[in-house]
Write an enzyme that holds these catalytic residues in place. Structure first.
Site, PDB file in Angstrom:
ATOM      1  N   ARG A 204      27.225   3.632  26.783  1.00 54.79           N
ATOM      2  CA  ARG A 204      28.525   4.179  27.176  1.00 54.79           C
ATOM      3  C   ARG A 204      28.311   5.603  27.699  1.00 54.79           C
ATOM      4  O   ARG A 204      27.517   6.365  27.151  1.00 54.79           O
ATOM      5  CB  ARG A 204      29.512   4.219  25.998  1.00 54.79           C
ATOM      6  CG  ARG A 204      30.155   2.875  25.678  1.00 54.79           C
ATOM      7  CD  ARG A 204      31.105   2.373  26.772  1.00 54.79           C
ATOM      8  NE  ARG A 204      31.692   1.081  26.458  1.00 54.79           N
ATOM      9  CZ  ARG A 204      31.202  -0.093  26.852  1.00 54.79           C
ATOM     10  NH1 ARG A 204      30.108  -0.158  27.574  1.00 54.79           N
ATOM     11  NH2 ARG A 204      31.815  -1.224  26.533  1.00 54.79           N
TER      12      ARG A 204
ATOM     13  N   HIS B  86      27.569   0.261  36.107  1.00 54.11           N
ATOM     14  CA  HIS B  86      27.939  -0.600  34.973  1.00 54.11           C
ATOM     15  C   HIS B  86      27.689  -2.074  35.312  1.00 54.11           C
ATOM     16  O   HIS B  86      28.581  -2.911  35.195  1.00 54.11           O
ATOM     17  CB  HIS B  86      29.403  -0.370  34.568  1.00 54.11           C
ATOM     18  CG  HIS B  86      29.651  -0.604  33.109  1.00 54.11           C
ATOM     19  ND1 HIS B  86      30.363   0.247  32.316  1.00 54.11           N
ATOM     20  CD2 HIS B  86      29.238  -1.620  32.294  1.00 54.11           C
ATOM     21  CE1 HIS B  86      30.414  -0.226  31.076  1.00 54.11           C
ATOM     22  NE2 HIS B  86      29.727  -1.373  31.039  1.00 54.11           N
TER      23      HIS B  86
HETATM   24  N1  LIG Z   1      26.195  -1.602  30.441  1.00 56.46           N
HETATM   25  C1  LIG Z   1      26.730  -2.755  30.117  1.00 56.46           C
HETATM   26  O1  LIG Z   1      26.988  -3.606  30.982  1.00 56.46           O
HETATM   27  C2  LIG Z   1      27.020  -3.060  28.670  1.00 56.46           C
HETATM   28  C3  LIG Z   1      27.337  -4.381  28.300  1.00 56.46           C
HETATM   29  C4  LIG Z   1      27.564  -4.678  26.955  1.00 56.46           C
HETATM   30  C5  LIG Z   1      27.505  -3.682  25.997  1.00 56.46           C
HETATM   31  N2  LIG Z   1      27.220  -2.392  26.382  1.00 56.46           N
HETATM   32  C6  LIG Z   1      27.146  -1.320  25.366  1.00 56.46           C
HETATM   33  O2  LIG Z   1      26.094  -1.624  24.477  1.00 56.46           O
HETATM   34  C7  LIG Z   1      26.521  -1.266  23.161  1.00 56.46           C
HETATM   35  C8  LIG Z   1      25.696  -2.008  22.126  1.00 56.46           C
HETATM   36  O3  LIG Z   1      26.001  -3.384  22.197  1.00 56.46           O
HETATM   37  P1  LIG Z   1      25.436  -4.415  21.110  1.00 56.46           P
HETATM   38  O4  LIG Z   1      25.949  -5.754  21.509  1.00 56.46           O
HETATM   39  O5  LIG Z   1      23.973  -4.232  20.910  1.00 56.46           O
HETATM   40  O6  LIG Z   1      26.202  -3.907  19.800  1.00 56.46           O
HETATM   41  P2  LIG Z   1      25.819  -4.201  18.285  1.00 56.46           P
HETATM   42  O7  LIG Z   1      27.058  -3.954  17.515  1.00 56.46           O
HETATM   43  O8  LIG Z   1      25.129  -5.522  18.160  1.00 56.46           O
HETATM   44  O9  LIG Z   1      24.737  -3.071  17.947  1.00 56.46           O
HETATM   45  C9  LIG Z   1      25.049  -1.720  17.875  1.00 56.46           C
HETATM   46  C10 LIG Z   1      24.055  -1.083  16.913  1.00 56.46           C
HETATM   47  O10 LIG Z   1      24.260   0.326  16.958  1.00 56.46           O
HETATM   48  C11 LIG Z   1      24.214   0.813  15.622  1.00 56.46           C
HETATM   49  N3  LIG Z   1      24.920   2.086  15.562  1.00 56.46           N
HETATM   50  C12 LIG Z   1      26.241   2.322  15.413  1.00 56.46           C
HETATM   51  N4  LIG Z   1      26.471   3.649  15.432  1.00 56.46           N
HETATM   52  C13 LIG Z   1      25.271   4.243  15.588  1.00 56.46           C
HETATM   53  C14 LIG Z   1      24.848   5.586  15.673  1.00 56.46           C
HETATM   54  N5  LIG Z   1      25.724   6.596  15.585  1.00 56.46           N
HETATM   55  N6  LIG Z   1      23.539   5.846  15.820  1.00 56.46           N
HETATM   56  C15 LIG Z   1      22.639   4.828  15.905  1.00 56.46           C
HETATM   57  N7  LIG Z   1      22.971   3.537  15.830  1.00 56.46           N
HETATM   58  C16 LIG Z   1      24.279   3.250  15.671  1.00 56.46           C
HETATM   59  C17 LIG Z   1      24.816  -0.279  14.774  1.00 56.46           C
HETATM   60  O11 LIG Z   1      24.418  -0.153  13.416  1.00 56.46           O
HETATM   61  C18 LIG Z   1      24.261  -1.525  15.453  1.00 56.46           C
HETATM   62  O12 LIG Z   1      23.018  -1.908  14.910  1.00 56.46           O
HETATM   63  C19 LIG Z   1      28.024  -1.611  23.170  1.00 56.46           C
HETATM   64  O13 LIG Z   1      28.727  -0.888  22.183  1.00 56.46           O
HETATM   65  C20 LIG Z   1      28.434  -1.193  24.559  1.00 56.46           C
HETATM   66  O14 LIG Z   1      28.826   0.167  24.523  1.00 56.46           O
HETATM   67  C21 LIG Z   1      26.971  -2.072  27.685  1.00 56.46           C
END
Ligand SMILES: NC(=O)c1ccc[n+]([C@@H]2O[C@H](COP(=O)([O-])OP(=O)(O)OC[C@H]3O[C@@H](n4cnc5c(N)ncnc54)[C@H](O)[C@@H]3O)[C@@H](O)[C@H]2O)c1
Length: 330
Positions: free
Chosen positions: A234, A295
């Site tokens: 993000r 994105h």
């Molecule tokens: N660019 C894109 O097209 C795209 C697409 C999908 C998701 N995303 C982003 O990717 C992110 C992650 O997705 P995911 O499916 O892996 O989510 P997820 O919930 O499976 O994993 C997120 C991980 O981050 C950890 N976390 C939370 N807060 C944290 C912090 N302050 N410091 C370190 N770790 C922390 C959590 O414990 C978890 O293990 C989403 O939140 C979204 O913002 C981007």
């Protein structure tokens, strides 16, 4: 039953209409993003289907509730763009798609890293002009480099598997370390250690109030000179002006961003005939060691299929049975 889609692109229509053969919902597609300027256009739709840059703040949610909207279905994983408290208060259910092909985002992350490092984008243009010289294209091996992954959930984990395949040494920080990754040789460290030791840092944590501007002057000061930073998570995880300063000071060697603080004004739009007033992105895009993608990390056939399938299934289940599973936020 009517569903209003916001921030709709032709590919959204294509994938959702295909999946809708099973459900027979009525769709109203709006190209504009959802925000205070358009919320009054909602008529008798019971469901709103929103995407990453739709602004679901209290003001918007209040109007949606007045208009009888029962459910907000986010066709994305992140939910930083919705005021969940307000949704709860006004009795609107919220669901999302917690996982849709994490590999899509992980593979794009590696594509960005390889492009920046091996400069394939420059080589592509160069050879088309019959310039077969190599100067300026020098890269480095990922083999045995230290890659720091912040956030080792679904996407972070998929990226780690790829990075391990390259023979990189992966260190990681997460609030909840994953024993499966530790068994695979990933070293969980403190956030400061990840900042200090990594050659490459890749962000895969969600945006929360705690990690807003995680990459800022203070954290950049701790990093190695010439560090590579990739952000496919993000935009607000990065303080863009601090990062620009670090690029100018050669602190950051390579920067890849698929997300950007002010992206809602730019991304997903064709602005090729427009004067872009955002000077920050213009500056970033002018640097030879910065790669910006709009994105697009999620943008694969597999991911769009899963997004449309899961969103429509959740809408159908929630409205008919009131189920609660991992897709449901409220
Ligand atoms: N660019 C894109 O097209 C795209 C697409 C999908 C998701 N995303 C982003 O990717 C992110 C992650 O997705 P995911 O499916 O892996 O989510 P997820 O919930 O499976 O994993 C997120 C991980 O981050 C950890 N976390 C939370 N807060 C944290 C912090 N302050 N410091 C370190 N770790 C922390 C959590 O414990 C978890 O293990 C989403 O939140 C979204 O913002 C981007």
């Amino acid at each position: 039953m009517k569903i209003a889609f916001f921030s709709t692109k032709p590919y959204d229509k294509l994938f959702f209409e295909k999946e809708n053969r099973t459900y027979g919902f009525q769709f109203n597609f709006y190209e504009t993003h959802l925000g205070p300027h358009i919320v009054n256009a909602i008529e008798d739709e019971k469901v709103i289907c929103a995407f990453v840059n739709d602004k679901l703040n209290r003001q918007v949610i209040e109007v949606l509730a007045e208009k009888g909207v029962e459910l907000i279905a986010l066709r994305c994983a992140g939910f930083n763009n919705i005021d969940l408290e307000a949704a709860r208060e006004f009795g609107i259910k919220v669901c999302r798609v917690p996982a849709y092909s994490p590999e899509a985002v992980a593979e794009h992350t590696m594509a960005m890293l390889l492009t920046l490092n091996r400069k394939t984008h420059k080589a592509y243009n160069r050879v088309r002009e019959q310039n077969f010289a190599l100067h300026g294209l020098l890269g480095f091996n990922l083999y045995q480099k230290k890659i720091g992954v912040i956030g080792t959930g679904k996407i972070g984990k998929a990226f780690i598997k790829i990075a391990l395949g390259f023979g990189a040494h992966v260190i990681a920080y997460d609030l909840y370390p994953d024993p499966e990754l530790t068994a695979k040789g990933v070293d969980y460290k403190s956030l400061d250690e990840v900042f200090k030791e990594s050659d490459i840092i890749s962000l895969h944590c969600p945006l929360t109030p705690e990690n807003h501007y995680l990459i800022n002057k203070e954290s950049l000061d701790k990093m190695k000179n010439g560090v590579t930073i990739i952000n496919t998570s993000r935009g607000n995880l990065i303080h863009t002006n601090d990062v620009i300063k670090a690029l100018k000071e050669r602190k950051i060697g390579l920067l890849g961003i698929d997300v950007y603080e002010q992206e809602e004004k730019l991304f997903f739009k064709d602005l090729s005939t427009t004067i872009i007033e955002d000077e920050t992105i213009q500056l970033l895009m002018s640097y030879p060691n910065v790669l910006v993608t709009a994105h697009q990390a999620f943008f694969t056939t597999e991911a769009l299929t899963e997004i449309s399938q899961r969103t429509l299934r959740s809408i159908s289940d929630l409205l008919s049975k009131g189920i609660t599973d991992e897709d449901v936020l409220l």
